[in-house]
Motif scaffolding. Structure first.
Motif, short mmCIF file in Angstrom:
data_model
loop_
_atom_site.label_atom_id
_atom_site.label_comp_id
_atom_site.label_asym_id
_atom_site.label_seq_id
_atom_site.Cartn_x
_atom_site.Cartn_y
_atom_site.Cartn_z
N MET A 192 0.84 -1.21 0.00
CA MET A 192 0.00 0.00 0.00
C MET A 192 0.87 1.25 0.00
N ASP A 193 0.46 2.27 -0.71
CA ASP A 193 1.21 3.53 -0.74
C ASP A 193 0.96 4.36 0.52
N CYS A 194 -0.28 4.26 1.00
CA CYS A 194 -0.69 5.06 2.15
C CYS A 194 -1.51 4.21 3.09
N ILE A 195 -1.50 4.57 4.33
CA ILE A 195 -2.34 3.89 5.30
C ILE A 195 -2.55 4.89 6.44
N THR A 196 -3.70 4.82 7.11
CA THR A 196 -3.88 5.75 8.22
C THR A 196 -3.20 5.18 9.47
N PHE A 197 -2.94 6.07 10.39
CA PHE A 197 -2.33 5.68 11.65
C PHE A 197 -3.12 4.58 12.35
N GLU A 198 -4.45 4.74 12.39
CA GLU A 198 -5.28 3.77 13.10
C GLU A 198 -5.20 2.39 12.45
N SER A 215 6.36 1.74 18.66
CA SER A 215 6.85 2.84 17.83
C SER A 215 5.69 3.50 17.09
N VAL A 216 4.71 2.69 16.69
CA VAL A 216 3.55 3.26 15.99
C VAL A 216 2.74 4.13 16.96
N GLU A 217 2.56 3.61 18.16
CA GLU A 217 1.82 4.39 19.17
C GLU A 217 2.54 5.72 19.45
N PHE A 218 3.84 5.61 19.58
CA PHE A 218 4.65 6.80 19.85
C PHE A 218 4.50 7.80 18.70
N ALA A 219 4.54 7.28 17.49
CA ALA A 219 4.40 8.15 16.31
C ALA A 219 3.04 8.84 16.33
N GLY A 220 2.02 8.08 16.68
CA GLY A 220 0.68 8.63 16.70
C GLY A 220 0.53 9.74 17.73
N LYS A 221 1.12 9.49 18.88
CA LYS A 221 1.02 10.44 19.96
C LYS A 221 1.63 11.79 19.55
N HIS A 222 2.73 11.71 18.80
CA HIS A 222 3.43 12.93 18.41
C HIS A 222 3.17 13.31 16.96
N GLU A 236 8.89 3.84 -2.93
CA GLU A 236 8.34 4.86 -2.04
C GLU A 236 7.85 4.29 -0.72
N GLY A 237 7.76 2.95 -0.64
CA GLY A 237 7.29 2.34 0.60
C GLY A 237 5.85 2.67 0.90
N THR A 238 5.54 2.70 2.18
CA THR A 238 4.18 3.00 2.63
C THR A 238 4.23 4.16 3.62
N LEU A 239 3.43 5.18 3.37
CA LEU A 239 3.39 6.33 4.26
C LEU A 239 2.22 6.19 5.23
N ILE A 240 2.51 6.40 6.51
CA ILE A 240 1.46 6.34 7.52
C ILE A 240 1.05 7.78 7.84
N ARG A 241 -0.23 8.08 7.59
CA ARG A 241 -0.70 9.46 7.67
C ARG A 241 -1.65 9.67 8.82
N TYR A 242 -1.84 10.92 9.16
CA TYR A 242 -2.74 11.26 10.26
C TYR A 242 -4.00 11.96 9.76
N GLY A 345 -9.89 -1.90 8.47
CA GLY A 345 -10.12 -0.83 7.51
C GLY A 345 -10.71 0.38 8.17
N ALA A 346 -10.14 1.55 7.88
CA ALA A 346 -10.68 2.77 8.47
C ALA A 346 -12.06 3.05 7.90
N GLY A 347 -12.33 2.55 6.70
CA GLY A 347 -13.65 2.79 6.11
C GLY A 347 -14.46 1.51 6.00
N LEU A 348 -14.46 0.74 7.08
CA LEU A 348 -15.21 -0.52 7.08
C LEU A 348 -16.69 -0.25 6.81
N PRO A 349 -17.33 -1.16 6.06
CA PRO A 349 -18.79 -1.01 5.90
C PRO A 349 -19.49 -1.30 7.22
N GLN A 350 -20.78 -1.09 7.24
CA GLN A 350 -21.57 -1.40 8.43
C GLN A 350 -21.19 -2.76 8.98
N HIS A 351 -21.11 -2.84 10.28
CA HIS A 351 -20.64 -4.08 10.88
C HIS A 351 -21.49 -5.27 10.52
#
Lengths: 405, 405
Positions: A192-198, A215-222, A236-242, A345-351
């Motif tokens: 994946m090119d991008c992924i959200t922090f969550e 390290s992910v938690e730490f990144a999220g906090k800051h 380009e790897g994968t960028l973790i975005r906020y 998935g951050a955009g999961l359909p209805q449960h």
């Protein structure tokens, strides 16, 4: 021009050839006009070699001295990298945890970073130097060397990036980025090119093993922009975005955990504190309980089912036996050889819709779902471990994760 | 109860068996009621291994990074020793140079200790701990790791002993003490129980190789009682004293230096500054010139002869050629394959008498003396190196050094 923190793991600096290759890559980044701060692990195998030395001297080595011992591993790799950069006309300068300083709490072997001072790093940058920081290590309040535990170099990199307000923290590893699932299980897994922090947090904690969860938690906090990329392959790897830009629709990936146990406690007296009292000793022992399901009460008796790692079973049993005795008297039932598969998935359909889809896919393959639990951005099922690969591949295919969205 | 600093060198901690043996010895000392502070070198071979790593990365490694690299050697040995002591129920605690702190100047690779702080060490002792200090390393004003150069652990031990006002600084090595001469050359060489500081200084600087000269100088400056003893054999070793008690009458020992060159500069114009101007460039290059003899002036022309190590000859020639050009025009003559043999003793007889004795002994063996120079407590001759063993043995025997005085 950007201010970048680049972290290279043990395999990335595991040989002289690899050290030279990483040095070349740092030079390329510098030549693009960027300011670079490097964080390194010990050369692959070195930490285990050092632990081996300790075990020859003592069967129960003290955590303080182990930290003194193993921290020498990064000391060697940062010095060698500084030399490799200097050979290329770049002013590499090694900095140990104590020199930065990277302050931690007192927990030798699993310390947490409390503060990274930015002054020394910034002074180096001002002088046009490339600081090469020893990952994984810090100092406590007494000035003693501490280590952050395995994989702690990722956390060092993120903490350094946060401290100097880097534009990006780049974690170079032996994979090309974050995949929709483990490519060793599903060869069609897509980088994946991008992924959200969550999403990253769930994929990381559920076994994607690309980045250490801390390290992910730490990144999220800051809110440190994190990028995972390969030190062996250009890309380009994968960028973790906020933010939500580039967020995928629907399902992002499939994570899994092997070697789980599903534990069932039946006939528990129902009081307002039952659940809390059952889990208190497990929490105290830091045993990660997941997928807790409580059945509806029948005759004021309830059933609790949950999963935990196989490796924690013996301890968990010894902690739960007295509790069970008190609340039910019925023996604890542990179903071993289970695994956990999670759709994230951050955009999961209805449960309800998603649940139906997942169950249908698994049913079609004849896979029985023992437990099902859903959270904000994930849905997990506990199934027999022998079905793990089949389940992951079926879900990956059903949700068309190989295709670029 | 005494406060002792015990220093163990690389061969003394060169294997796991040796580490265990040293730990046993420390425990014995503690059990005798003494307070002990330990100073360690890296395990034998480790420093060379680390330098080998650096040479694989860079042909011209920077001194700063070499210090970071090689200082990891002692870091490993102190941690292992702390573990070995802890296993024996003794609270060993490792301390790096930066943790003590051992402050030095900025000369990476050959730094000089400027101050040893005693607070941390004394706090450990108050807590009943046995501090295990990494020798050979310190930190400079910038907080960077420095090393003292080869053999620097002896200096660390002496500096620590001075700082905490230890009753004795015990240097454990692979010999049983200081001998009247090198036992490999003269098997009848005798181990001395006592020796004065001044004698030790001459024997050390002249090649006895038991103690590093800098550590002896440091001990003298702070009047630290030094004892050299074997870490492999029980025994009292040799005590280096600052009073005249136990001072030997006459000659104490025979020291020697191999691989010397005798250089002669002829037909030098005699001015008041000639000698100074000849030696200025050599001093600047830190080339150790010894046994300088100036002939009486003939026609306002003088001849200068002196010795220096063979290894410095090429540099010395390149420095002297322009000087010679200016003052004489006659070519420099270098006589190679020479050695220096020195008779040392705080209670040397009258120089004329001693000179006669030495020349007679050597003449009897047909050994030609090229140069002769005397100082306060030594008399040195330059002879052809092929006669070295013969000269040492003849003098040792003539002055009856095998016999206890």
């Amino acid at each position: 021009m950007a201010l970048l923190v680049q972290k290279y793991g043990g395999t990335s600096v595991g040989s002289f050839e690899r050290i030279e290759a990483v040095a070349d890559q740092i030079v390329r980044t510098v030549n693009l006009g960027h300011q670079v701060v490097v964080v390194l692990s010990a050369m692959a195998g070195e930490t285990n070699r050092l632990l081996g030395l300790a075990s020859k001297v003592s069967a129960k080595p003290s955590a303080r001295e182990l930290d003194v011992l193993v921290s020498s591993g990064e000391q060697i790799s940062v010095a060698l990298m500084a030399l490799a950069l200097q050979k290329r006309g770049i002013q590499g300068i090694s900095l140990l945890g104590s020199q930065v300083s990277i302050h931690t709490d007192d927990h030798h072997g699993r310390a947490e970073i409390t503060e990274v001072q930015c002054q020394r790093i910034e002074r180096c940058l001002t002088l046009g130097q490339v600081p090469i920081i020893a990952g994984f290590q810090g100092i406590n309040g007494a000035g003693d060397i501490t280590t952050l535990g395995r994989g702690g170099s990722d956390t060092t990199a993120v903490a350094v990036a946060a401290s100097i307000r880097a534009d990006e923290c780049q974690i170079f590893t032996d994979v090309e980025g974050v995949y929709t699932t483990d490519p060793r299980v599903e060869p069609h897994a897509r980088k994946m090119d991008c992924i959200t922090f969550e999403e990253m947090l769930e994929l990381s904690s559920l076994g994607a093993k690309v980045l250490q969860i801390r390290s992910v938690e730490f990144a999220g906090k800051h809110r440190v922009p994190l990028r995972v990329l390969s030190s062996f392959q250009a890309g380009e790897g994968t960028l973790i975005r906020y933010d939500n830009q580039g967020q995928s629709e629907g399902i992002t990936g499939i994570a899994f955990n092997r070697n789980e146990v599903a534990i069932t406690l039946s006939g528990l007296e129902e009081t307002t504190t039952t659940v809390a009292e059952v889990f208190a000793p497990l929490n105290e022992a830091k045993i990660p309980v997941d997928m807790l399901v409580q059945s509806a009460a029948v005759n004021d008796r309830v059933e609790l089912t949950f999963t935990l790692p196989q490796s924690d079973l013996a301890v968990a049993k010894s902690l739960l036996d007295p509790v069970v005795e008190r609340f039910s008297g019925q023996p604890l039932v542990a179903k071993e050889n289970m695994c956990k598969v999670s759709v994230v998935g951050a955009g999961l359909p209805q449960h309800s819709e998603l649940t139906q889809q997942v169950l249908e896919v698994l049913a079609e393959e004849g896979i029985h779902v023992h437990l099902l639990a859903s959270a904000e951005i994930k849905l997990s099922v506990a199934i027999e471990e022998k079905y793990l690969e089949l389940a992951v591949r079926s879900l990956h295919s059903a949700f068309k994760l190989s295709e670029n969205v």
